[in-house]
Scaffold this active site. Structure first.
Site, PDB file in Angstrom:
ATOM      1  N   ARG A 207      -2.716  -2.130  -3.309  1.00  0.00           N
ATOM      2  CA  ARG A 207      -3.877  -1.269  -3.127  1.00  0.00           C
ATOM      3  C   ARG A 207      -3.763  -0.133  -4.139  1.00  0.00           C
ATOM      4  O   ARG A 207      -2.734   0.557  -4.192  1.00  0.00           O
ATOM      5  CB  ARG A 207      -3.880  -0.688  -1.719  1.00  0.00           C
ATOM      6  CG  ARG A 207      -5.001   0.293  -1.542  1.00  0.00           C
ATOM      7  CD  ARG A 207      -4.875   1.052  -0.250  1.00  0.00           C
ATOM      8  NE  ARG A 207      -6.005   1.949  -0.097  1.00  0.00           N
ATOM      9  CZ  ARG A 207      -5.932   3.124   0.494  1.00  0.00           C
ATOM     10  NH1 ARG A 207      -4.789   3.559   0.996  1.00  0.00           N
ATOM     11  NH2 ARG A 207      -6.997   3.877   0.604  1.00  0.00           N
TER      12      ARG A 207
ATOM     13  N   ASN B 249       0.863  -1.184   0.000  1.00  0.00           N
ATOM     14  CA  ASN B 249       0.000   0.000   0.000  1.00  0.00           C
ATOM     15  C   ASN B 249       0.902   1.237   0.000  1.00  0.00           C
ATOM     16  O   ASN B 249       1.478   1.595   1.024  1.00  0.00           O
ATOM     17  CB  ASN B 249      -0.882  -0.046   1.258  1.00  0.00           C
ATOM     18  CG  ASN B 249      -1.820   1.144   1.358  1.00  0.00           C
ATOM     19  OD1 ASN B 249      -1.777   2.050   0.532  1.00  0.00           O
ATOM     20  ND2 ASN B 249      -2.655   1.141   2.377  1.00  0.00           N
TER      21      ASN B 249
ATOM     22  N   HIS C 131     -12.741   3.325   0.335  1.00  0.00           N
ATOM     23  CA  HIS C 131     -12.763   2.325   1.422  1.00  0.00           C
ATOM     24  C   HIS C 131     -13.485   1.053   0.975  1.00  0.00           C
ATOM     25  O   HIS C 131     -13.958   0.275   1.809  1.00  0.00           O
ATOM     26  CB  HIS C 131     -13.501   2.848   2.680  1.00  0.00           C
ATOM     27  CG  HIS C 131     -12.802   3.938   3.407  1.00  0.00           C
ATOM     28  ND1 HIS C 131     -13.489   4.933   4.053  1.00  0.00           N
ATOM     29  CD2 HIS C 131     -11.486   4.175   3.626  1.00  0.00           C
ATOM     30  CE1 HIS C 131     -12.636   5.765   4.630  1.00  0.00           C
ATOM     31  NE2 HIS C 131     -11.408   5.317   4.378  1.00  0.00           N
TER      32      HIS C 131
ATOM     33  N   GLU D  66      -8.089  -4.794   5.612  1.00  0.00           N
ATOM     34  CA  GLU D  66      -7.988  -4.520   4.170  1.00  0.00           C
ATOM     35  C   GLU D  66      -6.861  -5.333   3.530  1.00  0.00           C
ATOM     36  O   GLU D  66      -6.986  -5.785   2.399  1.00  0.00           O
ATOM     37  CB  GLU D  66      -7.787  -3.019   3.935  1.00  0.00           C
ATOM     38  CG  GLU D  66      -9.041  -2.236   4.285  1.00  0.00           C
ATOM     39  CD  GLU D  66      -8.803  -0.746   4.478  1.00  0.00           C
ATOM     40  OE1 GLU D  66      -8.952  -0.018   3.498  1.00  0.00           O
ATOM     41  OE2 GLU D  66      -8.486  -0.320   5.600  1.00  0.00           O
TER      42      GLU D  66
ATOM     43  N   ARG E  22     -10.667  16.309   7.071  1.00  0.00           N
ATOM     44  CA  ARG E  22     -11.476  16.631   5.878  1.00  0.00           C
ATOM     45  C   ARG E  22     -12.858  17.138   6.293  1.00  0.00           C
ATOM     46  O   ARG E  22     -13.452  16.615   7.231  1.00  0.00           O
ATOM     47  CB  ARG E  22     -11.633  15.392   4.994  1.00  0.00           C
ATOM     48  CG  ARG E  22     -10.391  15.069   4.206  1.00  0.00           C
ATOM     49  CD  ARG E  22     -10.542  13.776   3.453  1.00  0.00           C
ATOM     50  NE  ARG E  22      -9.537  12.826   3.901  1.00  0.00           N
ATOM     51  CZ  ARG E  22      -9.587  11.516   3.672  1.00  0.00           C
ATOM     52  NH1 ARG E  22     -10.584  10.982   3.001  1.00  0.00           N
ATOM     53  NH2 ARG E  22      -8.630  10.725   4.109  1.00  0.00           N
TER      54      ARG E  22
END
Ligand code: AMP
Length: 399
Positions: free
Chosen positions: A91, A7, A180, A387, A241
């Site tokens: 990823r 990743n 996600h 993940e 965010r």
């Protein structure tokens, strides 16, 4: 077979080597400050002492060379030779409309990932660097791309088209993609397992609440709506965010504060969310501590976050026939797994739907648990996400 999961961020790289026979991570690590002074690899082979390897790394290729070196190190490595790695799963953040599932990487796939850079200018370029470096270092094994956006490609147009001139969708592919996806998919599969149902029959509202947060409605095991949009900025307020705001604020602030596009993007992506509201931190633990000490803005940040999560869950209820039709509301990721208070406050706001938390069962962190009361109209479940394992499973399936 061992699968290496990679990743890549712009200056960091996370990796895990997973033995797929027992689905156990046998080594994992983090490379920090790639291309910056002070770069290092933090490596751990499970069962051996953790290592920190400090060495200059000009780029992702050099970083991956050091990772491979750590994996085969006779003293603290996990395998004798790189031949023991069967495939690499990467990823990749943005697959645009090109990918609705993971794929084995070839030239055509690389071109499509490159094309999607315009949709994820910060994320796709380091993902590409990681793939190219692995192709050079491990030329004889297959590389697989697993996209954050792929799981949400099952949304229908009423859930992904924005109410702006339609030609912008046609011309620039401006639409909701959602992110996600790997996590929402993992917890969908895992929840089906927990509830002993076929994944094709499961209806859920999945809440990935971490530094980045998103909520999805899952019908018959498929994502039908999700809160993130063209980019991961939309939806819930997050660590830094903003999530949803009146779009007019963008031009208003640019005028008032004399900001250019990069500066306003920084404000909304890096200075907003619970960090912007509280002024304390982007980390929910710090904000919870500050709120407990009486900091009003920290409390306000938590209240706004929880209010928004509850609002999204209630909005997504309309996707189902009845509350009983929803098998579970699922909480995952750093905050969703580890903060009983956050889960309790959110579910309490949804009492109108007959949802009810069991305080004792809910007193759990990072452990798969049904936390709703017997009387609750639908189950509330904590499911730790994984993940990396999802990426490794997809990779194994494809090769
Ligand atoms: P993630 O992005 O999934 O790694 O989640 C990171 C977020 O989870 C951070 O804001 C952490 O503060 C939050 N988090 C992790 N552990 C806890 C905890 N025990 N209580 C509250 N928040 C936590």
């Amino acid at each position: 077979m061992n699968i290496l999961v990679i990743n890549c961020g712009s200056s960091s790289l996370k990796y895990q080597l997973i033995d797929m026979d027992g689905e156990n991570a046998i080594a994992k690590g983090l490379v920090e400050r790639i291309g910056i002074e002070g770069s290092r690899v933090k490596h751990e082979t499970i069962g051996k002492e953790k290592q920190v390897i400090e060495e200059p790394m000009s780029d992702h290729r050099k970083a991956l060379e050091l990772v491979m070196g750590a994996l085969v190190n006779p003293e603290y490595g996990a395998v004798k030779s790189l031949d023991e790695i069967g495939a690499v799963g990467h990823r990749v953040v943005h697959g645009g409309e090109d990918f609705s599932a993971s794929v084995v990487i070839d030239e055509k796939v690389m071109k499509a990932i490159e094309k999607n850079i315009e949709l994820a200018p910060l994320h796709n370029p380091p993902n590409i660097m990681g793939i190219e470096a692995c192709q050079k270092l491990l030329p004889n094994i297959k590389q697989v791309a697993v996209f954050d956006t792929a799981f949400h490609q099952t949304m229908s147009p009423e859930n992904y088209i924005y109410a702006i001139p339609y030609e912008y969708y046609e011309k620039h592919k401006i639409r909701r993609y959602g992110f996600h996806g790997t996590s929402h998919m993992y917890i969908t599969n895992k929840t089906a397992e927990i509830l002993n149902k076929n994944v094709e029959d499961i209806n859920l509202i999945t809440c990935h609440l971490g530094n980045g947060s998103s909520i999805s409605a899952i019908k018959n095991g498929k994502s039908i709506c999700t809160s993130m949009g063209l980019t991961p900025l939309e939806g819930l307020p997050m660590g830094t965010r903003s999530g949803n705001i009146d779009p007019a604020i963008v031009t208003f602030l640019m005028d008032k504060e004399n900001l250019n596009t990069e500066e306003i993007s920084n404000v909304l992506n890096k200075e907003s969310g619970v960090f912007g509201i509280s002024g304390v931190s982007s980390d929910f633990r710090d904000i919870e501590d500050a709120a407990a000490d009486g900091n009003k803005r920290a409390q306000l940040a938590l209240d706004i976050f929880e209010e928004n999560v509850a609002r999204f869950i209630s909005a997504y209820m309309t996707e189902f026939k009845s509350i009983e039709d929803i098998d579970a509301i699922v909480f995952t990721a750093g905050l969703g797994e580890n903060s009983p208070e956050t889960r309790e406050h959110i579910i309490n706001k949804l009492s109108i739907f007959g949802l009810e938390i069991d305080e004792n069962k809910n007193n759990v962190r990072g452990k798969e648990t049904i936390v709703s009361s017997e009387e609750s109209s639908s189950k509330v479940i904590v499911v730790p996400t994984d993940e990396e394992l999802m990426i490794a499973r997809d990779t194994l399936k494809l090769i």
